[in-house]
Write a protein that holds these residues in place. Structure first.
Motif, PDB file in Angstrom:
ATOM      1  N   MET A  38       0.896  -1.575   0.123  1.00 30.60           N
ATOM      2  CA  MET A  38       0.059   0.157  -0.111  1.00 30.60           C
ATOM      3  C   MET A  38       0.672   1.146  -0.264  1.00 30.60           C
ATOM      4  O   MET A  38       2.410   1.089   0.399  1.00 30.60           O
ATOM      5  N   ALA A  39       0.242   2.284  -0.980  1.00 28.30           N
ATOM      6  CA  ALA A  39       0.994   3.405  -0.812  1.00 28.30           C
ATOM      7  C   ALA A  39       0.782   4.303   0.655  1.00 28.30           C
ATOM      8  O   ALA A  39      -0.101   4.614   1.438  1.00 28.30           O
ATOM      9  N   LEU A  40       1.622   5.433   0.798  1.00 24.29           N
ATOM     10  CA  LEU A  40       1.688   6.127   1.505  1.00 24.29           C
ATOM     11  C   LEU A  40       0.993   7.846   1.205  1.00 24.29           C
ATOM     12  O   LEU A  40       1.508   8.634   0.169  1.00 24.29           O
ATOM     13  N   TYR A  41       0.066   8.514   1.743  1.00 21.79           N
ATOM     14  CA  TYR A  41      -0.181   9.616   1.585  1.00 21.79           C
ATOM     15  C   TYR A  41      -0.320  10.649   2.094  1.00 21.79           C
ATOM     16  O   TYR A  41      -0.491   9.769   3.320  1.00 21.79           O
ATOM     17  N   GLU A  42      -0.244  11.810   1.691  1.00 24.82           N
ATOM     18  CA  GLU A  42      -1.083  13.112   3.193  1.00 24.82           C
ATOM     19  C   GLU A  42      -1.393  13.551   2.419  1.00 24.82           C
ATOM     20  O   GLU A  42      -1.572  14.315   1.315  1.00 24.82           O
ATOM     21  N   HIS A  43      -3.271  13.940   3.078  1.00 22.12           N
ATOM     22  CA  HIS A  43      -4.585  14.374   2.481  1.00 22.12           C
ATOM     23  C   HIS A  43      -4.547  15.953   3.359  1.00 22.12           C
ATOM     24  O   HIS A  43      -4.562  15.288   4.943  1.00 22.12           O
ATOM     25  N   VAL A  44      -4.814  16.835   3.229  1.00 29.41           N
ATOM     26  CA  VAL A  44      -5.221  18.453   3.972  1.00 29.41           C
ATOM     27  C   VAL A  44      -6.447  18.619   2.976  1.00 29.41           C
ATOM     28  O   VAL A  44      -6.793  18.616   1.925  1.00 29.41           O
ATOM     29  N   LEU A 100      -5.431  17.178   8.742  1.00 26.36           N
ATOM     30  CA  LEU A 100      -4.221  17.001   7.991  1.00 26.36           C
ATOM     31  C   LEU A 100      -5.127  15.028   7.981  1.00 26.36           C
ATOM     32  O   LEU A 100      -4.878  14.569   9.379  1.00 26.36           O
ATOM     33  N   LEU A 101      -4.414  14.410   7.244  1.00 28.74           N
ATOM     34  CA  LEU A 101      -4.868  13.258   7.278  1.00 28.74           C
ATOM     35  C   LEU A 101      -3.790  12.045   6.871  1.00 28.74           C
ATOM     36  O   LEU A 101      -2.957  12.494   5.645  1.00 28.74           O
ATOM     37  N   ASN A 102      -2.373  11.698   7.506  1.00 29.65           N
ATOM     38  CA  ASN A 102      -1.766  11.182   6.919  1.00 29.65           C
ATOM     39  C   ASN A 102      -2.444   9.483   6.706  1.00 29.65           C
ATOM     40  O   ASN A 102      -2.873   8.715   7.689  1.00 29.65           O
ATOM     41  N   ILE A 103      -2.176   8.991   5.247  1.00 28.68           N
ATOM     42  CA  ILE A 103      -2.862   7.618   5.051  1.00 28.68           C
ATOM     43  C   ILE A 103      -1.956   6.703   4.832  1.00 28.68           C
ATOM     44  O   ILE A 103      -1.009   7.078   3.542  1.00 28.68           O
ATOM     45  N   ILE A 108      -1.365  13.782  -1.854  1.00 27.49           N
ATOM     46  CA  ILE A 108       0.229  13.875  -2.219  1.00 27.49           C
ATOM     47  C   ILE A 108       0.604  12.481  -1.849  1.00 27.49           C
ATOM     48  O   ILE A 108       0.401  12.461  -0.967  1.00 27.49           O
ATOM     49  N   ARG A 109       1.325  12.027  -2.659  1.00 29.87           N
ATOM     50  CA  ARG A 109       1.936  10.568  -2.209  1.00 29.87           C
ATOM     51  C   ARG A 109       3.421  10.487  -1.731  1.00 29.87           C
ATOM     52  O   ARG A 109       4.213  12.230  -1.954  1.00 29.87           O
ATOM     53  N   VAL A 110       3.487  10.405  -0.553  1.00 32.61           N
ATOM     54  CA  VAL A 110       4.449  10.566   0.388  1.00 32.61           C
ATOM     55  C   VAL A 110       5.787   9.476   0.423  1.00 32.61           C
ATOM     56  O   VAL A 110       5.704   8.261  -0.278  1.00 32.61           O
ATOM     57  N   GLU A 111       6.719   9.510   0.525  1.00 31.87           N
ATOM     58  CA  GLU A 111       7.603   8.034   0.493  1.00 31.87           C
ATOM     59  C   GLU A 111       7.705   7.642   1.883  1.00 31.87           C
ATOM     60  O   GLU A 111       7.496   6.706   2.372  1.00 31.87           O
ATOM     61  N   ALA A 112       7.611   8.493   2.790  1.00 31.18           N
ATOM     62  CA  ALA A 112       7.198   7.660   4.746  1.00 31.18           C
ATOM     63  C   ALA A 112       6.901   8.890   5.023  1.00 31.18           C
ATOM     64  O   ALA A 112       6.335  10.460   4.678  1.00 31.18           O
ATOM     65  N   HIS A 113       5.845   9.050   5.818  1.00 32.40           N
ATOM     66  CA  HIS A 113       4.491   9.695   6.734  1.00 32.40           C
ATOM     67  C   HIS A 113       5.884  10.407   7.649  1.00 32.40           C
ATOM     68  O   HIS A 113       7.110  10.112   8.586  1.00 32.40           O
ATOM     69  N   ALA A 171      -8.434   3.256  -2.394  1.00 33.51           N
ATOM     70  CA  ALA A 171      -9.545   4.038  -1.520  1.00 33.51           C
ATOM     71  C   ALA A 171      -9.049   5.531  -1.041  1.00 33.51           C
ATOM     72  O   ALA A 171     -10.430   6.464  -1.296  1.00 33.51           O
ATOM     73  N   VAL A 172      -7.806   6.093  -2.200  1.00 37.67           N
ATOM     74  CA  VAL A 172      -7.669   7.681  -2.167  1.00 37.67           C
ATOM     75  C   VAL A 172      -8.639   8.119  -3.181  1.00 37.67           C
ATOM     76  O   VAL A 172      -9.602   9.314  -3.107  1.00 37.67           O
ATOM     77  N   VAL A 173      -8.625   7.281  -3.935  1.00 38.29           N
ATOM     78  CA  VAL A 173      -9.921   8.158  -4.709  1.00 38.29           C
ATOM     79  C   VAL A 173     -11.059   7.833  -5.122  1.00 38.29           C
ATOM     80  O   VAL A 173     -11.465   8.539  -4.675  1.00 38.29           O
TER      81      VAL A 173
END
Length: 160
Positions: free
Chosen positions: A1-7, A62-65, A91-96, A71-73
């Protein structure tokens, strides 16, 4: 699964309880689609740089996902439908980021500073004489005569 930051930004006339309910709704969307929320930060009500949909302020969160892209879509689709959401960005991130985000660190720093007005160097201290700057108004100028003075001068000339 990928990591995202969502604001996301919610309307200013929504109550803090409604914003918390929105966060819970979005958490359930992510979890029902096989993801999880690593961290939630409610940044509170902040002023906007410009009006968005007739709002001058907005609640930020802010949600770290950690979730699959589906799920993000679905989360973004639900946000586009919701009339309480003004804007959002994922935004997709490498690490939270560990610990507090930059926005929360700023708030904590501002809270620790407290009211500094009565300390030396505070905002409202008496600055005293600023003789090194000189007179900012410049040299005195002759003021234009008032109407009454002008009329009196004209009448005096007529009488002579």
């Amino acid at each position: 699964m990928a990591l995202y930051e969502h604001v996301f930004m919610a309307r200013q006339d929504a109550s803090p309880q409604q914003v918390d309910a929105l966060i819970e709704q979005f958490k359930s969307i992510i979890e029902s689609n096989g993801g999880k929320i690593a961290k939630v930060e409610n940044w509170g009500l902040k002023s906007l740089a410009y009006r968005i949909k007739k709002n001058r302020k907005a609640f930020y969160a802010l949600l770290n996902i950690d979730a699959p892209s589906a799920a993000v879509v679905e989360l973004e689709r639900q946000m586009r439908i919701n009339e309480d959401i003004l804007r959002f960005m994922t935004i997709r991130v490498e690490a939270h980021e560990e610990g507090l985000s930059a926005m929360m660190q700023k708030r904590d720093r501002d809270d620790r500073r407290g009211d500094r007005d009565d300390r030396p160097g505070g905002r409202d201290r008496d600055r005293g004489d600023r003789g090194d700057r000189g007179d900012r108004r410049g040299p005195p100028r002759d003021r234009a005569p008032r109407r009454e003075e002008f009329v009196a001068a004209v009448e005096a000339e007529e009488n002579d």
